[in-house]
Design an enzyme around this catalytic site. Structure first.
Site, mmCIF file in Angstrom:
data_model
loop_
_atom_site.group_PDB
_atom_site.id
_atom_site.type_symbol
_atom_site.label_atom_id
_atom_site.label_comp_id
_atom_site.label_asym_id
_atom_site.label_seq_id
_atom_site.Cartn_x
_atom_site.Cartn_y
_atom_site.Cartn_z
ATOM 1 C CB CYS A 12 -54.150 -43.789 -46.874
ATOM 2 S SG CYS A 12 -55.183 -43.171 -48.209
ATOM 3 C CG ASN A 49 -56.229 -38.951 -48.573
ATOM 4 O OD1 ASN A 49 -55.052 -39.257 -48.728
ATOM 5 N ND2 ASN A 49 -57.104 -39.765 -48.008
ATOM 6 C CG HIS A 80 -53.291 -40.509 -44.168
ATOM 7 N ND1 HIS A 80 -52.773 -40.035 -45.359
ATOM 8 C CD2 HIS A 80 -54.536 -40.981 -44.443
ATOM 9 C CE1 HIS A 80 -53.673 -40.218 -46.310
ATOM 10 N NE2 HIS A 80 -54.750 -40.789 -45.782
HETATM 11 O O1 UT7 Z 1 -57.198 -42.248 -45.847
HETATM 12 C C1 UT7 Z 1 -58.357 -42.922 -45.663
HETATM 13 C C2 UT7 Z 1 -59.232 -42.463 -46.776
HETATM 14 N N1 UT7 Z 1 -60.499 -41.958 -46.476
HETATM 15 C C3 UT7 Z 1 -60.894 -41.119 -45.514
HETATM 16 O O2 UT7 Z 1 -60.176 -40.792 -44.640
HETATM 17 C C4 UT7 Z 1 -62.286 -40.621 -45.547
HETATM 18 C C5 UT7 Z 1 -63.052 -40.967 -44.321
HETATM 19 N N2 UT7 Z 1 -64.412 -40.465 -44.356
HETATM 20 C C6 UT7 Z 1 -64.711 -39.147 -44.409
HETATM 21 O O3 UT7 Z 1 -63.847 -38.293 -44.453
HETATM 22 C C7 UT7 Z 1 -66.166 -38.755 -44.337
HETATM 23 O O4 UT7 Z 1 -66.934 -39.887 -44.003
HETATM 24 C C8 UT7 Z 1 -66.713 -38.104 -45.647
HETATM 25 C C9 UT7 Z 1 -66.056 -36.754 -45.844
HETATM 26 C C10 UT7 Z 1 -66.425 -39.024 -46.823
HETATM 27 C C11 UT7 Z 1 -68.217 -37.898 -45.517
HETATM 28 O O5 UT7 Z 1 -68.505 -37.080 -44.404
HETATM 29 P P1 UT7 Z 1 -69.726 -37.439 -43.420
HETATM 30 O O6 UT7 Z 1 -69.781 -36.376 -42.429
HETATM 31 O O7 UT7 Z 1 -69.498 -38.861 -42.947
HETATM 32 O O8 UT7 Z 1 -70.953 -37.304 -44.361
HETATM 33 P P2 UT7 Z 1 -72.048 -38.407 -44.724
HETATM 34 O O9 UT7 Z 1 -71.422 -39.515 -45.516
HETATM 35 O O10 UT7 Z 1 -72.794 -38.748 -43.478
HETATM 36 O O11 UT7 Z 1 -72.977 -37.560 -45.649
HETATM 37 C C12 UT7 Z 1 -73.835 -36.544 -45.149
HETATM 38 C C13 UT7 Z 1 -74.673 -36.049 -46.296
HETATM 39 C C14 UT7 Z 1 -75.335 -37.150 -47.099
HETATM 40 O O12 UT7 Z 1 -76.607 -36.711 -47.500
HETATM 41 P P3 UT7 Z 1 -77.925 -37.212 -46.717
HETATM 42 O O13 UT7 Z 1 -77.905 -38.701 -46.832
HETATM 43 O O14 UT7 Z 1 -77.747 -36.726 -45.324
HETATM 44 O O15 UT7 Z 1 -79.021 -36.564 -47.481
HETATM 45 C C15 UT7 Z 1 -74.432 -37.279 -48.317
HETATM 46 O O16 UT7 Z 1 -75.125 -37.774 -49.436
HETATM 47 O O17 UT7 Z 1 -73.840 -35.328 -47.217
HETATM 48 C C16 UT7 Z 1 -74.015 -35.859 -48.524
HETATM 49 N N3 UT7 Z 1 -72.764 -35.738 -49.256
HETATM 50 C C17 UT7 Z 1 -72.394 -34.619 -49.887
HETATM 51 N N4 UT7 Z 1 -72.994 -33.413 -50.023
HETATM 52 C C18 UT7 Z 1 -72.341 -32.482 -50.727
HETATM 53 C C19 UT7 Z 1 -71.782 -36.666 -49.400
HETATM 54 N N5 UT7 Z 1 -70.779 -36.159 -50.139
HETATM 55 C C20 UT7 Z 1 -71.135 -34.897 -50.448
HETATM 56 C C21 UT7 Z 1 -70.514 -33.860 -51.189
HETATM 57 N N6 UT7 Z 1 -71.156 -32.678 -51.296
HETATM 58 N N7 UT7 Z 1 -69.311 -34.018 -51.766
#
Ligand code: UT7
Length: 323
Positions: free
Chosen positions: A113, A280, A250
């Protein structure tokens, strides 16, 4: 002093649009969660048989046309991609040929990225050291090919697309008021390779592998390292952060964009955000936003644009451009 001045931009997104609701049939997710946590509404997905060089060639042709130059006057093609058509030859050489560029050199740069920021650093170095006069810098990706579609923590985040800039060597005064690339800072720290990677590759599994990511860790690194990269760039040119006219980061996640702007004390009105429409697109995301922002009249000649990025590696950096 020779500067690498942007003289044209272009972009291309595949025709097929995939909305958030389309994921509800594949995985346990919903539109509201995706919008709230990422700001993403839709992404474009390459058709079967549509490859990275197809997207890059269209974006490159548009950038060359907008620059008003002959393709053959380009003496370097640098393509930032993590999703090449094939293992070899480089996808850049395919794009070079399809654009009718017959001289100079062409190669790919892989910094995930951060690819665009790395490609700009390479292109700028070639221009200021008199090794190239006109460089086509592209970011082109088909991340849909390396997604694990069952992994809801990654599949919803990415899309396919391409964008390009033409950089031209121009004599400038050598001050911070010059047009062109004013600073290119790139960094990497390989201790974090395991945070964002594919589970295979050419030499290890003889496949391309599928992506996995430790989202929370990447988020944390992004909101620390991207602002630091912008501060490094501004310190290098001796200007305060509030001299930035547009922050074009980005495009990974709207929450990351907002947090980077907030940490820098930059108002959201000065941030160009396109992540809602194409998710992304990795190395293509910054040039896509630059193209859209300049085409709709927000980015104007003479303005100072800071483009920070962070990606797998970890890699990160910032390109500072006076448009
Ligand atoms: O260019 C670099 C590339 N990557 C990035 O920039 C991504 C960086 N990271 C992120 O953008 C975020 O960490 C995510 C969008 C991937 C995740 O967001 P978050 O606010 O950190 O959510 P989380 O991982 O803490 O998940 C919260 C909850 C979890 O459930 P529990 O454990 O609280 O029951 C996940 O299992 O949301 C759940 N979850 C989803 N729910 C619905 C994770 N993905 C999804 C989904 N739909 N797609």
């Amino acid at each position: 002093m020779r500067r690498a001045v942007v003289i044209g931009t272009g972009m291309h997104l595949p025709q097929r649009v995939m909305a958030n609701v389309d994921f509800e049939r594949i995985i346990e997710t919903n539109h509201e969660w995706i919008v709230e946590r990422t700001g993403i509404h839709q992404r474009h997905i390459a058709a079967e048989g549509e490859v990275t060089s197809d997207l890059g060639t269209i974006a490159g042709a548009m950038a060359i046309k907008n620059a008003g130059i002959a393709p053959d006057s380009i003496d370097l093609v640098v393509l930032a991609t993590t999703t090449p058509d094939d293992t070899m030859p480089s996808t850049a050489t395919k794009i070079q040929h399809r654009l009718g560029i017959t001289g100079g050199a062409a190669f790919d740069v892989n910094a995930a990225c951060s690819g665009f920021v790395y490609a700009m650093a390479v292109a700028n170095s070639f221009i200021i050291s008199n090794m190239a006069k006109r460089v086509l810098v592209l970011g082109a990706e088909t991340y849909s090919r390396i997604l694990d579609w069952q992994d809801r923590t990654t599949s919803i985040l990415f899309g396919d697309g391409a964008a390009a800039l033409v950089l031209e060597a121009q004599e400038q005064k050598g001050t911070v008021e010059d047009r062109g690339v004013l600073f290119s800072g790139i960094h990497s720290d390989g201790q974090y390779t395991g945070l964002l990677a594919t589970n295979g590759g050419v030499s290890s599994t003889m496949t391309s592998g599928k992506m996995f990511m430790s989202g929370k860790d990447i988020f944390r690194h992004a909101v620390a390292k991207m602002p630091a990269a912008v501060e490094e760039a501004m310190a290098a040119v001796g200007k305060p952060v509030d001299a930035i006219d547009w922050l074009v980061p980005h495009q990974a996640n709207m929450r990351i964009l907002s947090s980077v702007a907030q940490k820098l004390g930059i108002s959201e009105q000065k941030v160009i955000a396109t992540v809602a429409n194409h998710a992304n697109t990795s190395a293509a995301s910054i040039p896509l936003a630059l193209h859209l922002g300049s085409q709709d009249g927000r980015i104007k000649k003479g303005q100072l644009i800071a483009c920070p990025a962070l990606g797998a590696g970890l890699t990160w950096g910032c390109t500072l451009i006076r448009w």
